[in-house]
Enzyme design. Sequence first.
Site, short mmCIF file in Angstrom:
data_model
loop_
_atom_site.label_atom_id
_atom_site.label_comp_id
_atom_site.label_asym_id
_atom_site.label_seq_id
_atom_site.Cartn_x
_atom_site.Cartn_y
_atom_site.Cartn_z
N SER A 1 0.84 -1.20 0.00
CA SER A 1 0.00 0.00 0.00
C SER A 1 0.88 1.24 0.00
O SER A 1 1.81 1.34 0.80
CB SER A 1 -0.90 0.02 1.24
N TYR B 1 -3.30 -0.45 10.08
CA TYR B 1 -3.17 -1.04 8.75
C TYR B 1 -1.91 -0.57 8.01
O TYR B 1 -1.15 -1.41 7.52
CB TYR B 1 -4.43 -0.74 7.93
#
Length: 245
Positions: free
Chosen positions: A140, A163
């Site tokens: 990500s 996350y």
Amino acid sequence: MKTVLITGANKGIGLETARQLARQGYHVFLGSRDLVRGQQAARQLHAEGLSEVEAIQLDVTNADSVQAARAEIGRKTPVLDALINNAAITGGMPQAALGAAVATFQEVFATNVFGVVQVTQAFIDLLRLAPQPRIVNVGSSGASLTLSSDPAWKYYHHKGAVYPASKAALHMYTIVLAYELRDTPFKVNAVDPGFTATDLNGHRGTGTVQEAGTRIAKYVLVGDDGPTGKFISEENTPVTGEIPW
């Protein structure tokens, strides 16, 4: 026929990546924590004319499940050409640094980091037997330390303590894994699919699963002259593809 295992592939980006690689002639092992949902996804692809897809029960957080999947796939093929570590959870939002529970960190890291390590180590023997083995860890751009600390970056205010931290840890694992495999035919990369509209983010993403699947599949299909040990985010740098860790 080349083979690929994709974790968390019963829906979203994983399913679309399975679709695209099946179209490229791969036999796809569609990893799914819930076998019934995995079988439903496989039947969906079969209905599209993609017969070389089969569901495998695989909970990346469960050692017995990982070993059972390894044994099952090992009975079906002597070689695994590619592994896509796609399974991930967010842990819910918001994720304030001073408010996120330690239990949430533990749960998210169990899937996004420890699960990747567990699956990669379990299947590395089958991957080593492939002439052009590929490992793609789905990362990500929100876990880029460089971009996340840059006020000029378009996602600068999209912060989360859990996350992104798990994906940053995954990125470091990718660097070390690529380094250890540097003198082999392996290509190991972290690939950001982009801010994609999926269940993972409540479909708030601006990109499509088709775009995301193409970005991931590209680094499975990459040739011997392709990159390794890189962090790729074509959403952020469409010309070169590479972004800073």
